[in-house]
Design an enzyme around this catalytic site. Structure first.
Site, short mmCIF file in Angstrom:
data_model
loop_
_atom_site.label_atom_id
_atom_site.label_comp_id
_atom_site.label_asym_id
_atom_site.label_seq_id
_atom_site.Cartn_x
_atom_site.Cartn_y
_atom_site.Cartn_z
N LYS A 132 0.97 -1.27 0.06
CA LYS A 132 0.02 -0.02 0.24
C LYS A 132 1.01 1.35 0.10
O LYS A 132 0.65 2.18 -0.86
CB LYS A 132 -0.76 0.17 1.05
N ASN A 133 1.88 1.29 0.92
CA ASN A 133 2.73 2.47 1.03
C ASN A 133 3.75 2.66 -0.21
O ASN A 133 4.19 4.04 -0.16
CB ASN A 133 3.51 2.63 2.30
N CYS B 127 -5.54 7.96 9.12
CA CYS B 127 -5.83 7.27 10.40
C CYS B 127 -5.69 8.40 11.38
O CYS B 127 -5.10 9.50 11.18
CB CYS B 127 -4.54 6.39 10.56
N ARG C 137 -0.59 14.75 12.91
CA ARG C 137 -0.07 14.31 11.67
C ARG C 137 0.43 15.83 10.86
O ARG C 137 -0.44 15.83 9.92
CB ARG C 137 -0.56 13.14 10.98
N ASP D 97 4.29 0.71 11.93
CA ASP D 97 3.16 0.07 11.59
C ASP D 97 2.91 -1.49 12.03
O ASP D 97 1.93 -2.21 11.48
CB ASP D 97 3.16 0.20 9.90
N ARG E 288 -8.58 -0.31 4.66
CA ARG E 288 -7.80 0.48 3.74
C ARG E 288 -6.13 -0.21 3.61
O ARG E 288 -5.72 0.30 2.77
CB ARG E 288 -7.35 1.75 4.93
C1 UD1 Z 1 3.94 6.90 6.25
C2 UD1 Z 1 3.21 5.63 6.26
C3 UD1 Z 1 2.65 5.19 7.54
C4 UD1 Z 1 3.65 4.89 8.56
C5 UD1 Z 1 4.63 6.32 8.60
C6 UD1 Z 1 6.03 6.01 9.45
C7 UD1 Z 1 2.51 5.94 3.92
C8 UD1 Z 1 1.15 6.26 2.97
N1 UD1 Z 1 2.04 6.01 5.37
O1 UD1 Z 1 3.40 8.04 6.70
O2 UD1 Z 1 2.02 4.15 7.18
O3 UD1 Z 1 3.10 4.96 9.86
O4 UD1 Z 1 5.12 6.66 7.12
O5 UD1 Z 1 6.56 5.01 8.98
O6 UD1 Z 1 3.67 5.85 3.28
N2 UD1 Z 1 5.90 14.59 10.70
C9 UD1 Z 1 5.84 16.05 11.09
N3 UD1 Z 1 5.78 16.91 9.92
C10 UD1 Z 1 5.78 16.49 8.77
C11 UD1 Z 1 5.55 15.14 8.47
C12 UD1 Z 1 5.75 14.36 9.48
O7 UD1 Z 1 5.94 16.33 12.19
O8 UD1 Z 1 5.44 17.47 7.85
C13 UD1 Z 1 5.94 13.58 11.97
C14 UD1 Z 1 4.59 12.79 11.95
O9 UD1 Z 1 3.45 13.60 12.78
C15 UD1 Z 1 5.20 11.42 12.75
C16 UD1 Z 1 6.34 11.32 12.00
O10 UD1 Z 1 6.87 12.79 11.56
O11 UD1 Z 1 5.21 11.64 13.92
C17 UD1 Z 1 6.49 10.23 10.74
O12 UD1 Z 1 5.66 10.91 9.91
P1 UD1 Z 1 5.91 10.37 8.43
O13 UD1 Z 1 7.38 9.63 8.23
O14 UD1 Z 1 5.69 11.61 7.53
O15 UD1 Z 1 4.60 9.27 7.85
P2 UD1 Z 1 3.90 9.49 6.61
O16 UD1 Z 1 4.52 9.77 5.33
O17 UD1 Z 1 2.82 10.18 7.24
#
Ligand code: UD1
Length: 419
Positions: free
Chosen positions: A22-23, A116, A121, A307, A399
């Site tokens: 998925k990711n 989620c 986030r 995850d 999902r």
């Molecule tokens: C992706 C994955 C999700 C997984 C996560 C961490 C997809 C579609 N989803 O989510 O399944 O749980 O990686 O491995 O690929 N953060 C900030 N500011 C930002 C962006 C992120 O503070 O601008 C923080 C988030 O709140 C979180 C951490 O960084 O605490 C990790 O987030 P991130 O790696 O961005 O996760 P996603 O890309 O949303």
């Protein structure tokens, strides 16, 4: 409201073929926007989030055809840069369209992404990086972002945290930027490597994915017609490994990359599972009762994946002894714990820390999935519990898992869906 009914106690036995990730498929589908042509994507999972992404592609002008596990995207006529609220809020990964549409159309209007509910986030890292590349970004009204750049320029970007989504967004935005872009402290997840492979097949000059520095040289001529196969889903594979472990079962998983699963495999082995790896197969034999593990700390890749945290908590809930789990990636990702307690688990939460005193048996109960992986954890707990477990809120599970009840039933689980 749909629910899953699980009768616990069966030892799982047999083979499961793991679907595509998925990711990985979500950013790759967004990346098809960069290409004015035909993109054939194979090994696609059939999931709600994939459907939501396809809806967005169609909304911006792509023609999309799905044939079994292949999705064909004709992105010749992308003619819109707006992603309406009802589509964007369906899943958080819609934020990935920020970089792709900015790259292709020079502008994008998107509502603040949903997905989620696992704590706040934010997307500040995405915004900061795109601004550094010359994008002008305004929040027009609460939660609606308008982003424009006549011409993006390459930049040297240091991410304060190795965010998966921010890394992907910058990779996509920089494909058409003037000059070189460096992403430092980049995320190293296998899905980032898959996105890089797709971009390379497309003709983009990108290197370094899988390390903490990614370099993209913008402005390459793209191929127009390409084919790509999505990597196997390591989290789905990890979930089925735990299903074998928690039931004392014996499973062979096919279409897996064990290298992507090494922290999960290492913890399962520590707890007493026997695991053999052969090319793209994994064979696992679960113990009569798992042993507790010392401490699991979720971390960006190659650390233990956040995850898989919920599934591991469910597993350790029936282990002999006390285990500790620390969730470092997301601020609040323990909604499954409250539900596991209803099933007789003994888990204490203290901020990001979970102390799990394994109990001999969980008991079937009526529980609610509050997020995707937490929902999968409840299904796993149900497989091991005495009696019947009803899991509601299964739209979350849909999902990210393709036909979870069908795959588990095919290896001996007693599980059914009720609409
Ligand atoms: C992706 C994955 C999700 C997984 C996560 C961490 C997809 C579609 N989803 O989510 O399944 O749980 O990686 O491995 O690929 N953060 C900030 N500011 C930002 C962006 C992120 O503070 O601008 C923080 C988030 O709140 C979180 C951490 O960084 O605490 C990790 O987030 P991130 O790696 O961005 O996760 P996603 O890309 O949303």
């Amino acid at each position: 409201m749909s629910k899953l009914i699980v009768i616990g106690g069966s030892k799982l036995k047999g083979e499961i073929v793991v679907e595509g990730a998925k990711n990985a498929i979500l950013p790759v589908l967004a990346a098809t926007i960069l290409n004015s042509g035909l993109n054939v994507i194979k090994n696609c999972p059939k999931l709600k989030d994939v459907e939501a992404t396809v809806n967005i592609l169609e909304k911006v002008g792509c023609k999309v055809k799905t044939e079994e596990n292949t999705i064909i995207v004709d992105s010749t006529n992308v003619n819109s840069y707006e992603i309406p609220e009802e589509l964007a809020t369906e899943m958080r990964s819609s934020v990935i369209f920020l970089g792709a549409l900015l790259g292709r159309m020079g502008k994008v209007a998107i509502s603040y992404p949903g997905g989620c509910e696992i704590g706040p986030r934010p997307i500040d890292l995405h915004i900061k990086a795109l601004r550094k590349m010359g994008a002008v970004i305004q929040e027009v009204q609460h939660g609606f972002i308008y982003c424009e750049a006549e011409r993006l320029k390459g930049a040297d970007i240091h991410l304060d945290y190795p965010s998966v989504g921010a890394t992907e967004n910058v990779m996509l935005a920089s494909a058409f930027a003037d000059g070189e872009t460096y992403i430092r402290n980049a995320a190293k997840e296998p899905e980032i490597v898959d996105l890089q492979n797709f971009l390379i097949e497309l003709g983009v000059n990108v290197s370094g994915a899988g390390t903490n520095v990614i370099r993209i040289v913008g402005g390459s001529k793209l191929k127009r017609s390409i084919e790509h196969s999505i990597i196997p889903d390591r989290i789905v594979a990890g979930t089925y490994l735990v299903a074998a472990g928690i039931t004392g079962g014996d499973l062979t998983l096919k279409n897996v990359n064990s290298e992507h699963l090494s922290p999960v495999i290492s913890n399962l082995r520590e707890s007493g599972c026997r695991i053999n790896i052969k090319r793209n197969h994994i064979h696992i034999s679960g113990p009569a009762r798992p042993r507790a593990v010392d401490i699991i700390r979720t971390l960006p890749h190659p650390g233990f994946p956040t995850d898989m945290q919920a599934q591991m908590v469910a597993y350790l809930a029936v282990a002999r002894g006390t285990s500790i789990v620390v969730e470092t990636v997301f601020g609040s990702r323990y909604k499954h714990v409250e539900e596991l307690l209803r099933m007789g688990a003994d888990i204490k939460l203290e901020g990001r820390l979970a102390v799990i005193n394994g109990v001999r048996k969980l008991t079937g109960a009526s529980v609610a999935a509050k997020d995707l992986r937490g929902g999968a954890a409840l299904v796993l707990a149900g497989l091991a519990a005495e009696g019947e477990t009803t899991v509601t809120g299964i739209h979350h599970i849909d999902r990210g898992y393709e036909n979870i009840e069908g795959k588990l039933a095919s290896v001996g689980a007693i599980i059914r869906r009720e609409e």
